[in-house]
Scaffold this motif. Structure first.
Motif, PDB file in Angstrom:
ATOM      1  N   TYR A 224       0.884  -1.306   0.026  1.00 40.85           N
ATOM      2  CA  TYR A 224       0.104   0.068  -0.158  1.00 40.85           C
ATOM      3  C   TYR A 224       0.769   1.063  -0.010  1.00 40.85           C
ATOM      4  CZ  TYR A 224      -2.483   3.953   2.295  1.00 40.85           C
ATOM      5  OH  TYR A 224      -3.003   5.064   2.272  1.00 40.85           O
ATOM      6  N   ALA A 225       1.853   1.405   0.769  1.00 45.42           N
ATOM      7  CA  ALA A 225       2.715   2.591   1.051  1.00 45.42           C
ATOM      8  C   ALA A 225       3.388   2.759  -0.139  1.00 45.42           C
ATOM      9  CB  ALA A 225       3.818   2.287   2.217  1.00 45.42           C
ATOM     10  N   LEU A 226       3.864   1.855  -0.976  1.00 47.88           N
ATOM     11  CA  LEU A 226       4.646   2.029  -2.133  1.00 47.88           C
ATOM     12  C   LEU A 226       3.669   2.124  -3.577  1.00 47.88           C
ATOM     13  CD1 LEU A 226       7.542  -0.650  -1.496  1.00 47.88           C
ATOM     14  CD2 LEU A 226       7.620   1.879  -1.036  1.00 47.88           C
ATOM     15  N   THR A 227       2.435   1.809  -3.397  1.00 49.85           N
ATOM     16  CA  THR A 227       1.598   1.832  -4.632  1.00 49.85           C
ATOM     17  C   THR A 227       0.875   3.175  -4.616  1.00 49.85           C
ATOM     18  OG1 THR A 227       1.466  -0.470  -4.428  1.00 49.85           O
ATOM     19  CG2 THR A 227       0.028   0.536  -5.923  1.00 49.85           C
ATOM     20  N   PRO A 228       1.033   4.087  -5.770  1.00 47.26           N
ATOM     21  CA  PRO A 228       0.520   5.447  -5.844  1.00 47.26           C
ATOM     22  C   PRO A 228      -1.033   5.096  -5.975  1.00 47.26           C
ATOM     23  CG  PRO A 228       1.831   4.966  -7.809  1.00 47.26           C
ATOM     24  CD  PRO A 228       2.130   3.939  -6.848  1.00 47.26           C
ATOM     25  N   TYR A 229      -1.903   5.940  -5.766  1.00 46.91           N
ATOM     26  CA  TYR A 229      -3.433   5.810  -5.754  1.00 46.91           C
ATOM     27  C   TYR A 229      -3.786   6.013  -7.336  1.00 46.91           C
ATOM     28  CZ  TYR A 229      -4.430   6.541  -0.882  1.00 46.91           C
ATOM     29  OH  TYR A 229      -4.561   6.268   0.387  1.00 46.91           O
ATOM     30  N   THR A 230      -4.628   5.038  -7.905  1.00 46.50           N
ATOM     31  CA  THR A 230      -5.147   5.392  -9.365  1.00 46.50           C
ATOM     32  C   THR A 230      -5.874   6.629  -9.362  1.00 46.50           C
ATOM     33  OG1 THR A 230      -6.980   4.158  -9.023  1.00 46.50           O
ATOM     34  CG2 THR A 230      -5.159   2.883  -9.435  1.00 46.50           C
ATOM     35  N   ALA A 231      -5.795   7.011 -10.726  1.00 45.66           N
ATOM     36  CA  ALA A 231      -6.793   8.206 -11.037  1.00 45.66           C
ATOM     37  C   ALA A 231      -8.451   8.109 -10.430  1.00 45.66           C
ATOM     38  CB  ALA A 231      -6.974   8.496 -12.366  1.00 45.66           C
ATOM     39  N   SER A 232      -8.644   6.873 -10.583  1.00 46.53           N
ATOM     40  CA  SER A 232     -10.157   6.385 -10.148  1.00 46.53           C
ATOM     41  C   SER A 232     -10.031   6.683  -8.532  1.00 46.53           C
ATOM     42  CB  SER A 232     -10.577   5.099 -10.514  1.00 46.53           C
ATOM     43  OG  SER A 232     -11.710   4.750  -9.848  1.00 46.53           O
ATOM     44  N   GLU A 233      -9.117   6.168  -7.863  1.00 48.10           N
ATOM     45  CA  GLU A 233      -9.145   6.327  -6.432  1.00 48.10           C
ATOM     46  C   GLU A 233      -8.951   7.723  -6.327  1.00 48.10           C
ATOM     47  OE1 GLU A 233      -7.089   1.847  -5.014  1.00 48.10           O
ATOM     48  OE2 GLU A 233      -5.736   3.465  -5.796  1.00 48.10           O
ATOM     49  N   ARG A 234      -8.131   8.501  -6.754  1.00 48.17           N
ATOM     50  CA  ARG A 234      -7.904   9.928  -6.404  1.00 48.17           C
ATOM     51  C   ARG A 234      -9.188  10.623  -6.468  1.00 48.17           C
ATOM     52  NH1 ARG A 234      -3.142   9.152  -9.376  1.00 48.17           N
ATOM     53  NH2 ARG A 234      -3.899  10.272 -11.107  1.00 48.17           N
TER      54      ARG A 234
END
Length: 411
Positions: A224-234
């Motif tokens: 989780y800490a190393l994976t950026p949020y997707t556009a949909s999640e943002r």
């Protein structure tokens, strides 16, 4: 049980007439030019609905439709609050091994949210789909259940009410489905009664971001800490932030001074309509409800046994217990709860939209799906998705298959 009795909704005609008299005497406010929805329920929409309510809407017709459902009433014991009169829908399946399902509504919902999923869940046309025995109570302070007259009726008491009802019906193990306050109540059931509540299906998921101590594992937290949020999640997080800044006023009022708004809700059917109608617009996709559906929704509140003002007290009772200290049951409902299988249904127009990694902090997630349509009242907006999700979670090959002992959902 001898004291479980059939119940018929029968609102006295003089109560219906009195409501109509109040509609006729209503003084509507003015409105700023081009206000639209920015300031709340638009004047033109309220005028249209009030006109329809006065001239065309027939409560007795819709009362008769509601009475086609299997309504019951019984007494349920809750510690320190005595025996409460509880109204509920109970539709057993013809399959003896069907899975007992407790459907728990929130505000401004009610038992009627179960109507579109009742038949397909209890009597699936496909023998490969599991069947359910469905129980949908009116929570205390809502619908045709008893109102509470003392302080202190919080999440543990709501959870105990629902749990004791299931036990009284003979369902010693069961699963739950909940959104809105139903999320918090069914999470509390999972925490307090894990040997009885074996699985829970949730929509509206106000989970928090994982930490090293709340993530399912250190590895999942690192991912989780190393994976950026997707556009949909943002976009989902921005949607959630907007709700908390632009759409949270009702919540702040109801959790602090519910009695104040209660006078309007109890005395003015138009005030009640405007208060609920705003949520039916902002919390759904494309205004899915007809005028008759909206007015039946509001009428259930207007004609409720405890009165509509009682329904909003849950906000203060849960967030500010006697002595004005925050009830930790909210905090506990957001923590990892072991032993109970979890299913998560994400609908795009719900009031909160969090990344799925946040949802995995709640417990052992065995099924989840992100839908392309629907909002806060998913069982009415997207009943086919709600039914499909429950079947996939609990049916053959599902992540919660067989967790309710002796209740596989199949003959």
């Amino acid at each position: 049980m001898a004291d479980i009795k059939p119940y018929t909704i029968s609102i006295p005609q003089d109560a219906v007439d009195r409501l109509q008299q109040k509609l006729a005497l209503t003084d509507l406010p003015d409105e700023l030019d081009e206000a639209g929805w920015e300031y709340g329920s638009p004047l033109a929409d309220i005028q249209r609905l009030v006109k329809y309510w006065r001239e065309s809407y027939n409560w007795k017709k819709h009362e008769a439709e509601l009475n086609k459902l299997p309504h019951y009433q019984t007494k349920v014991s809750v510690h320190d609050f005595g025996n409460l009169s509880i109204h509920f829908i109970h539709q057993p399946s013809q399959r003896k091994n069907a899975i007992p399902l407790l459907f728990c509504h929130g505000w401004p919902g009610s038992f009627h949210e179960v109507t579109k999923i009742l038949e397909p869940l209890t009597n699936p046309s496909d023998p490969s789909s599991p069947a359910f025995h469905v129980v949908a109570p009116s929570l205390p302070n809502f619908g045709f259940s008893q109102g509470i007259s003392r302080k202190g009726f919080g999440l543990p008491q709501y959870a105990t009410t629902c749990h004791n009802l299931m036990l009284k019906l003979g369902y010693t193990q069961y699963m739950t489905q909940g959104g809105d306050w139903g999320f918090w109540i069914t999470r509390t059931i999972s925490r307090l009664f894990p040997s009885h509540c074996r699985a829970t299906h949730l929509n509206m998921i106000p989970a928090r971001p994982p930490t090293l101590t709340t993530a399912p594992s250190p590895l999942s937290y690192l991912q989780y800490a190393l994976t950026p949020y997707t556009a949909s999640e943002r976009d989902g997080l921005a949607h959630t932030d907007n709700f908390h800044t632009a759409g949270f006023g009702y919540n702040a009022l109801q959790r602090t001074r519910p009695q104040t708004i209660g006078y309007s809700l109890a005395d003015s059917p138009v005030g009640l309509l405007a208060w609920i109608f705003e949520k039916l617009h902002f919390w759904t996709e494309s205004d899915p409800f007809t005028p008759d559906e909206i007015l039946t929704w509001v009428s259930i509140y207007a004609f409720s046994t405890p009165g509509p003002a009682a329904s909003v007290r849950i906000y203060k009772e849960v967030h500010n217990r006697p002595g004005d200290s925050r009830d930790d049951s909210i905090e506990l409902a957001l923590r990892w709860i072991p032993k109970v299988k979890v299913g998560l249904a994400y609908f795009p127009r719900d009031i909160v939209k969090v990344p799925s990694s946040w949802g995995h902090t709640l417990g052992n997630v065995v099924w989840e799906e992100k839908y392309e349509r629907g909002g806060h009242f998913a069982s009415l907006e997207r009943p086919e998705d709600m039914v499909d999700g429950l079947r996939k979670m609990m049916g053959k090959g599902g992540g919660a298959e067989g967790v309710v002992e002796g209740r596989s959902g199949y003959d």
